[in-house]
Structure formats: structure tokens, C-alpha cells
Design an enzyme around this catalytic site. Structure first.
Site, PDB file in Angstrom:
ATOM      1  N   ARG A  52      51.182  26.674  -6.617  1.00  0.00           N
ATOM      2  CA  ARG A  52      51.734  27.185  -7.877  1.00  0.00           C
ATOM      3  C   ARG A  52      53.139  26.651  -8.139  1.00  0.00           C
ATOM      4  O   ARG A  52      54.013  27.383  -8.585  1.00  0.00           O
ATOM      5  CB  ARG A  52      51.766  28.721  -7.869  1.00  0.00           C
ATOM      6  CG  ARG A  52      50.415  29.395  -7.728  1.00  0.00           C
ATOM      7  CD  ARG A  52      49.718  29.389  -9.089  1.00  0.00           C
ATOM      8  NE  ARG A  52      48.568  30.234  -9.102  1.00  0.00           N
ATOM      9  CZ  ARG A  52      48.467  31.348  -9.845  1.00  0.00           C
ATOM     10  NH1 ARG A  52      49.441  31.739 -10.597  1.00  0.00           N
ATOM     11  NH2 ARG A  52      47.358  32.049  -9.826  1.00  0.00           N
ATOM     12  N   ARG A  56      55.633  30.164 -13.563  1.00  0.00           N
ATOM     13  CA  ARG A  56      56.590  30.932 -14.365  1.00  0.00           C
ATOM     14  C   ARG A  56      57.987  31.053 -13.794  1.00  0.00           C
ATOM     15  O   ARG A  56      58.884  31.552 -14.444  1.00  0.00           O
ATOM     16  CB  ARG A  56      56.052  32.355 -14.550  1.00  0.00           C
ATOM     17  CG  ARG A  56      54.992  32.437 -15.589  1.00  0.00           C
ATOM     18  CD  ARG A  56      54.355  33.788 -15.568  1.00  0.00           C
ATOM     19  NE  ARG A  56      53.693  34.011 -14.289  1.00  0.00           N
ATOM     20  CZ  ARG A  56      53.022  35.106 -13.992  1.00  0.00           C
ATOM     21  NH1 ARG A  56      52.954  36.074 -14.849  1.00  0.00           N
ATOM     22  NH2 ARG A  56      52.418  35.232 -12.826  1.00  0.00           N
ATOM     23  N   ARG A  65      56.054  27.690 -22.343  1.00  0.00           N
ATOM     24  CA  ARG A  65      55.229  28.891 -22.441  1.00  0.00           C
ATOM     25  C   ARG A  65      55.633  29.771 -23.625  1.00  0.00           C
ATOM     26  O   ARG A  65      54.807  30.500 -24.164  1.00  0.00           O
ATOM     27  CB  ARG A  65      55.365  29.628 -21.113  1.00  0.00           C
ATOM     28  CG  ARG A  65      54.485  30.779 -20.849  1.00  0.00           C
ATOM     29  CD  ARG A  65      53.028  30.438 -20.768  1.00  0.00           C
ATOM     30  NE  ARG A  65      52.309  31.676 -20.582  1.00  0.00           N
ATOM     31  CZ  ARG A  65      52.096  32.553 -21.554  1.00  0.00           C
ATOM     32  NH1 ARG A  65      52.505  32.299 -22.775  1.00  0.00           N
ATOM     33  NH2 ARG A  65      51.468  33.688 -21.305  1.00  0.00           N
ATOM     34  N   ASP A 101      43.863  26.276 -14.726  1.00  0.00           N
ATOM     35  CA  ASP A 101      43.638  27.586 -14.098  1.00  0.00           C
ATOM     36  C   ASP A 101      42.254  27.642 -13.483  1.00  0.00           C
ATOM     37  O   ASP A 101      41.330  26.970 -13.933  1.00  0.00           O
ATOM     38  CB  ASP A 101      43.809  28.742 -15.092  1.00  0.00           C
ATOM     39  CG  ASP A 101      43.869  30.071 -14.346  1.00  0.00           C
ATOM     40  OD1 ASP A 101      44.931  30.396 -13.794  1.00  0.00           O
ATOM     41  OD2 ASP A 101      42.825  30.764 -14.256  1.00  0.00           O
ATOM     42  N   TYR A 177      35.497  37.067  -9.710  1.00  0.00           N
ATOM     43  CA  TYR A 177      36.096  37.300 -11.036  1.00  0.00           C
ATOM     44  C   TYR A 177      35.021  37.588 -12.080  1.00  0.00           C
ATOM     45  O   TYR A 177      35.162  38.466 -12.919  1.00  0.00           O
ATOM     46  CB  TYR A 177      36.924  36.090 -11.482  1.00  0.00           C
ATOM     47  CG  TYR A 177      38.326  36.095 -10.919  1.00  0.00           C
ATOM     48  CD1 TYR A 177      39.261  37.027 -11.362  1.00  0.00           C
ATOM     49  CD2 TYR A 177      38.721  35.184  -9.959  1.00  0.00           C
ATOM     50  CE1 TYR A 177      40.546  37.047 -10.849  1.00  0.00           C
ATOM     51  CE2 TYR A 177      40.004  35.184  -9.437  1.00  0.00           C
ATOM     52  CZ  TYR A 177      40.915  36.123  -9.888  1.00  0.00           C
ATOM     53  OH  TYR A 177      42.180  36.154  -9.385  1.00  0.00           O
TER      54      TYR A 177
HETATM   55  O1  CP3 Z   1      51.429  24.648 -10.058  1.00  0.00           O
HETATM   56  C1  CP3 Z   1      50.812  25.515 -10.707  1.00  0.00           C
HETATM   57  O2  CP3 Z   1      51.288  26.580 -11.058  1.00  0.00           O
HETATM   58  C2  CP3 Z   1      49.410  25.109 -11.012  1.00  0.00           C
HETATM   59  C3  CP3 Z   1      48.697  25.876 -12.004  1.00  0.00           C
HETATM   60  C4  CP3 Z   1      47.784  26.998 -11.591  1.00  0.00           C
HETATM   61  C5  CP3 Z   1      47.589  28.131 -12.428  1.00  0.00           C
HETATM   62  N1  CP3 Z   1      46.584  28.878 -11.872  1.00  0.00           N
HETATM   63  C6  CP3 Z   1      48.275  28.400 -13.703  1.00  0.00           C
HETATM   64  C7  CP3 Z   1      48.539  29.812 -14.037  1.00  0.00           C
HETATM   65  C8  CP3 Z   1      46.936  27.127 -10.503  1.00  0.00           C
HETATM   66  C9  CP3 Z   1      46.790  26.200  -9.290  1.00  0.00           C
HETATM   67  C10 CP3 Z   1      46.174  28.304 -10.698  1.00  0.00           C
HETATM   68  C11 CP3 Z   1      45.109  28.725  -9.772  1.00  0.00           C
HETATM   69  C12 CP3 Z   1      44.641  30.110  -9.838  1.00  0.00           C
HETATM   70  N2  CP3 Z   1      44.437  30.882 -10.951  1.00  0.00           N
HETATM   71  C13 CP3 Z   1      44.224  30.858  -8.716  1.00  0.00           C
HETATM   72  C14 CP3 Z   1      44.143  30.318  -7.310  1.00  0.00           C
HETATM   73  C15 CP3 Z   1      45.465  30.220  -6.688  1.00  0.00           C
HETATM   74  C16 CP3 Z   1      45.930  31.483  -6.053  1.00  0.00           C
HETATM   75  O3  CP3 Z   1      47.047  31.877  -6.359  1.00  0.00           O
HETATM   76  O4  CP3 Z   1      45.205  32.003  -5.198  1.00  0.00           O
HETATM   77  C17 CP3 Z   1      43.831  32.118  -9.163  1.00  0.00           C
HETATM   78  C18 CP3 Z   1      43.346  33.253  -8.294  1.00  0.00           C
HETATM   79  C19 CP3 Z   1      43.958  32.112 -10.580  1.00  0.00           C
HETATM   80  C20 CP3 Z   1      43.610  33.194 -11.529  1.00  0.00           C
HETATM   81  C21 CP3 Z   1      44.813  33.675 -12.245  1.00  0.00           C
HETATM   82  N3  CP3 Z   1      45.467  32.983 -13.248  1.00  0.00           N
HETATM   83  C22 CP3 Z   1      45.499  34.893 -12.046  1.00  0.00           C
HETATM   84  C23 CP3 Z   1      45.129  35.917 -10.998  1.00  0.00           C
HETATM   85  C24 CP3 Z   1      46.551  34.924 -12.969  1.00  0.00           C
HETATM   86  C25 CP3 Z   1      47.487  36.055 -13.269  1.00  0.00           C
HETATM   87  C26 CP3 Z   1      48.351  36.439 -12.146  1.00  0.00           C
HETATM   88  C27 CP3 Z   1      49.435  35.436 -11.852  1.00  0.00           C
HETATM   89  O5  CP3 Z   1      49.601  35.052 -10.676  1.00  0.00           O
HETATM   90  O6  CP3 Z   1      50.160  35.079 -12.765  1.00  0.00           O
HETATM   91  C28 CP3 Z   1      46.537  33.696 -13.675  1.00  0.00           C
HETATM   92  C29 CP3 Z   1      47.496  33.275 -14.719  1.00  0.00           C
HETATM   93  C30 CP3 Z   1      48.206  31.981 -14.488  1.00  0.00           C
HETATM   94  N4  CP3 Z   1      47.609  30.819 -14.102  1.00  0.00           N
HETATM   95  C31 CP3 Z   1      49.593  31.720 -14.695  1.00  0.00           C
HETATM   96  C32 CP3 Z   1      49.804  30.366 -14.427  1.00  0.00           C
HETATM   97  C33 CP3 Z   1      51.096  29.619 -14.548  1.00  0.00           C
HETATM   98  C34 CP3 Z   1      50.639  32.728 -15.139  1.00  0.00           C
HETATM   99  C35 CP3 Z   1      50.417  33.243 -16.497  1.00  0.00           C
HETATM  100  C36 CP3 Z   1      51.208  32.618 -17.624  1.00  0.00           C
HETATM  101  O7  CP3 Z   1      51.908  31.600 -17.530  1.00  0.00           O
HETATM  102  O8  CP3 Z   1      51.089  33.236 -18.668  1.00  0.00           O
END
Ligand code: CP3
Length: 375
Positions: A52, A56, A65, A101, A177
């Protein structure tokens, strides 16, 4: 010996060790350092990137964003590439993970979802019955083309300078999910379906694997060097349930992605008791979370596999001394053995000070250089 044949351009990216037996004298590109570590070949210093790393906590991401939703960023290859590149350059890491995502493939399968502020993902019509599973479509993976388009742009920017990581969810984590309708504490609906309707469960996992395989293939075609498979919530399973209900389909997916000619990183959280079974998937690299000391985790896997990890992401909120100490400890536990990629044990959380992430990159450079020169 690798269990699969690397795609031809990969072989070029990986310096032959015979060319430079004393790697510390020559150095190597960040990309080949990362790829070589995935394949357990010697490197000049430990490669590093962060789960990640583009999210954010970064002001540049927050600025994008404010103008676009998460899904808009994911579906716009220019924006997704920009966010990916900015983070990798700002941190000066050895690999970039494409901004996307985990849940994107669900849409083409027929499930609508959204991300609600503070709640995470919500899938509006969760999958609960045999009919729900039968209705899932597996013929629309091409609709995910925006992700491979973004990968093409990232590859055009970095060329071979750093490793480019594509990713997808693992069948179990995505199924959870779909069935729960979002995140879960007890996975009650998921496990109920798994225990009581094994043939429906099997069909669901097979449909997911079919889509994920096509999705991974598009990403490799676009230039991804490695595919990371996120089984983030596999730790909810006992070793027996993991083996009986999840391991076979996951193994098949891992092997099919490797057959595309790239190494696979397989990652889960809270997996200490699952490691020997996760190893059986044949993945090249296993991602470790921070609850297991790296040396113990690596020993549980046997040393014929690479490992990635495993700093607690919340250590990034600690003071410099403690942070330094923890980074050094992980590198000491890895012991300079080929096949360690430094990373966190799970993703960076919002509010993380960016300077501390940059500091970790510096510490990994300082400490691991010493190790490899001595080795
Ligand atoms: O470098 C990076 O940040 C890569 C981008 C990335 C996102 N999601 C963008 C995102 C990656 C690699 C993911 C993978 C992902 N998504 C996983 C597996 C990784 C892990 O942490 O185990 C999972 C379980 C998800 C599902 C998901 N997406 C959740 C549970 C959430 C909300 C909770 C949270 O951690 O924010 C998201 C939203 C999400 N995906 C955000 C981002 C940057 C944040 C929301 C936003 O920007 O509005």
C-alpha cells in the site's frame, strides 16, 4: 531450478550471477535486484518496497483523491499510473505496485460495490446461494483492461529501472468479500457456505480463479514483472480448513500465473500456522506478516522459497531509534540469505509519516549493504 520458464525479457532483466560474482562491487539496477531476490539469487543489497505504498498517507495521493473517487482513479490509466509512479519515486523503492484495488474483478462478474468512507467496501448483493454463484459471469475479464493499460504506462516510464508488480486477490479472500458483502470479523457466512455446500463453494472458487487467471495474464502481457496474490484474510482459516477448502484452487492459480513466465508472491495476514501449507502452493515468494519473527517464519517455510516482509506497519509511527532497531532486527533475522525482500507485514495505514517510510528505505540500504558485503 525454477519450477517454470521465465518469459524471455525477464531473463535479460536478471543479471547473470556469473557475470559479476562480487555483486557488491558492481551494484545492479533496482529492478534486477528485486527480481533476483524473488528468485533467490544473490543481490548487492536487500530490495525494499511497501504494501500500500501509494495510498492515503501520501499528500500527492490525497490531492488526486480530492478530485476523483477511488474507482475513478483505478479506471483511469493516466491517473492510476501517475499515483503509482509518484509514490515509487518519492520513496525511491526497488519496485512499484500498480495502483488498483482487490475488488475490481467483482464488477465484471456481476457484483456492484462501493467504498463507503470509514466502512471500507460494501458489496450490495452478497453471494449466498447456489443460484447466486451460477449467475456470476466469468467472460468479462477483458473489462479490466484499464489496469493493464495503467501497467503499460508505468512500464513505459520506468522501463527496467525498478520492478513492476501486478496483483490480484486470492480466491478465498475475494470469495469472503463476495459472501460477507464486505469485511468481516468471524466469516460466518463464508465458512457456512464452505462447510455446508462444498460443491457451491468449489464452483465459486473455480469461477474466481478463472477470472483471476485472465486478469493476471493481461497484467503480465502489459509488462508486469511479478504478480502478487493477496490472500489477506486467509489467517481466518485453521490449517485443516485451509488445506481442504482453499489450498488446491490457490495452487492451481499460482501455477498458472507462473506458467505466464513470472514469479508469484503469495501474501496473507496472521498466517503463522498456515505457512507450511501456503508453501505448498509453489509460490516463489511468501509474504510474512509481523506477528511471526522473520527467521521463524522462514524456517517454517524451509529456505527453498523467498520471503517478503515483515515490519509492523504501525512501527512507522515510532521514533527513529526504535524504527532503526526494528529494521535492523529484520535484516539480521534474514541473515543476508538470498531471497529476502524487505517490506511491511501489512499495508501502510492512513496518517503514517512519509518521512519515516523514506527512513526505512535508507536504513535497509545502510544495514543490508553491510550484510551482503560481509557475506
Ligand atoms: O500502493 C497502493 O496503495 C496500491 C493500491 C491498493 C489499493 N487496494 C487501493 C486502495 C492495493 C494494493 C489494494 C489491495 C487491497 N484492497 C487489499 C489487499 C491488501 C491488503 O491490505 O490486505 C484489500 C483487502 C482491499 C480491499 C479494500 N480496498 C479495503 C478493505 C479498503 C478500505 C479499507 C482501507 O484500507 O482503506 C479499500 C479501499 C482502498 N483501496 C483505498 C486505497 C488507496 C483507500 C480508500 C480511498 O482512497 O478512498
Amino acid at each position: 531450478m525454477l519450477p517454470f520458464k521465465l518469459k524471455p525479457c525477464m531473463a535479460e532483466k536478471i543479471l547473470s550471477p556469473e557475470l559479476s560474482p562480487d555483486l557488491s562491487r558492481f551494484g545492479m539496477s533496482q529492478g534486477s535486484r528485486f527480481l533476483r531476490a524473488c528468485l533467490r539469487q544473490p543481490v548487492d543489497r536487500t530490495p525494499v518496497w511497501f504494501l500500500r505504498q501509494a495510498g492515503r498517507y501520501m499528500p500527492e495521493y490525497q490531492a488526486v483523491r480530492r478530485r476523483h473517487s477511488l474507482l475513478e482513479i483505478c479506471k483511469n490509466p493516466d491517473l492510476a499510473a501517475e499515483v503509482t509512479i509518484t509514490a515509487a519515486e518519492k520513496l525511491d523503492v526497488d519496485a512499484a505496485i500498480i495502483f488498483a484495488d482487490l475488488l475490481l474483478p467483482l464488477e465484471g462478474m456481476g457484483l456492484d460495490f462501493e467504498f463507503l468512507a470509514g466502512e471500507g467496501p460494501v458489496i450490495h448483493q452478497p453471494v449466498r446461494t447456489a443460484a447466486d454463484v451460477e449467475n456470476l459471469r466469468i467472460d468479462r475479464a477483458n473489462e479490466l483492461g484499464y489496469v493493464s493499460e495503467a501497467i503499460r504506462k508505468v512500464v513505459a516510464h520506468f522501463h527496467d529501472r525498478i520492478g513492476i508488480i501486478g496483483f490480484c486477490g486470492a480466491p478465498f479472500t475475494l470469495a469472503s468479500y463476495m459472501i460477507e458483502g464486505g469485511g468481516s470479523r468471524n466469516y460466518t457466512f463464508t465458512k457456512t457456505l464452505m462447510y455446508r455446500e462444498p460443491s457451491v463453494w468449489q464452483l465459486l472458487l473455480e469461477k474466481l480463479a478463472a477470472v483471476l487467471e485472465q486478469y493476471a495474464s493481461q497484467q503480465v502481457e502489459a509488462g508486469a514483472d511479478v504478480i502478487q496474490i493477496f490472500d489477506s484474510w486467509a489467517g481466518a482459516l485453521s490449517p485443516s480448513d485451509y488445506r481442504d477448502f482453499v489450498l488446491p484452487i490457490t495452487t492451481r492459480l499460482v501455477r498458472r500465473v507462473q506458467a505466464l513466465g513470472v514469479p508469484v508472491i503469495y501474501f496473507g495476514v496472521d498466517t503463522a500456522s498456515l505457512l507450511p501449507a501456503m508453501r505448498e502452493t509453489g509460490a516463489d515468494v511468501i509474504g510474512l506478516d509481523w506477528r511471526v519473527p522473520l527467521d521463524q517464519g522462514w524456517a517454517a517455510l524451509g529456505h527453498a522459497v523467498a520471503v517478503q516482509g515483515n515490519l509492523d506497519p504501525i512501527t512507522l509511527f515510532a521514533n527513529e531509534d526504535l524504527l532503526r532497531q526494528r529494521v535492523r532486527q529484520i535484516l539480521e533475522q534474514a541473515g543476508g540469505r538470498p531471497g529476502h525482500i524487505f517490506n511491511l507485514g501489512h499495508g501502510i495505514v492512513p496518517g503514517t509519516p512519509v518521512e519515516n517510510v523514506q527512513r526505512v528505505v535508507q536504513y535497509v540500504r545502510e544495514f543490508s549493504l553491510g550484510d551482503h558485503v560481509r557475506a
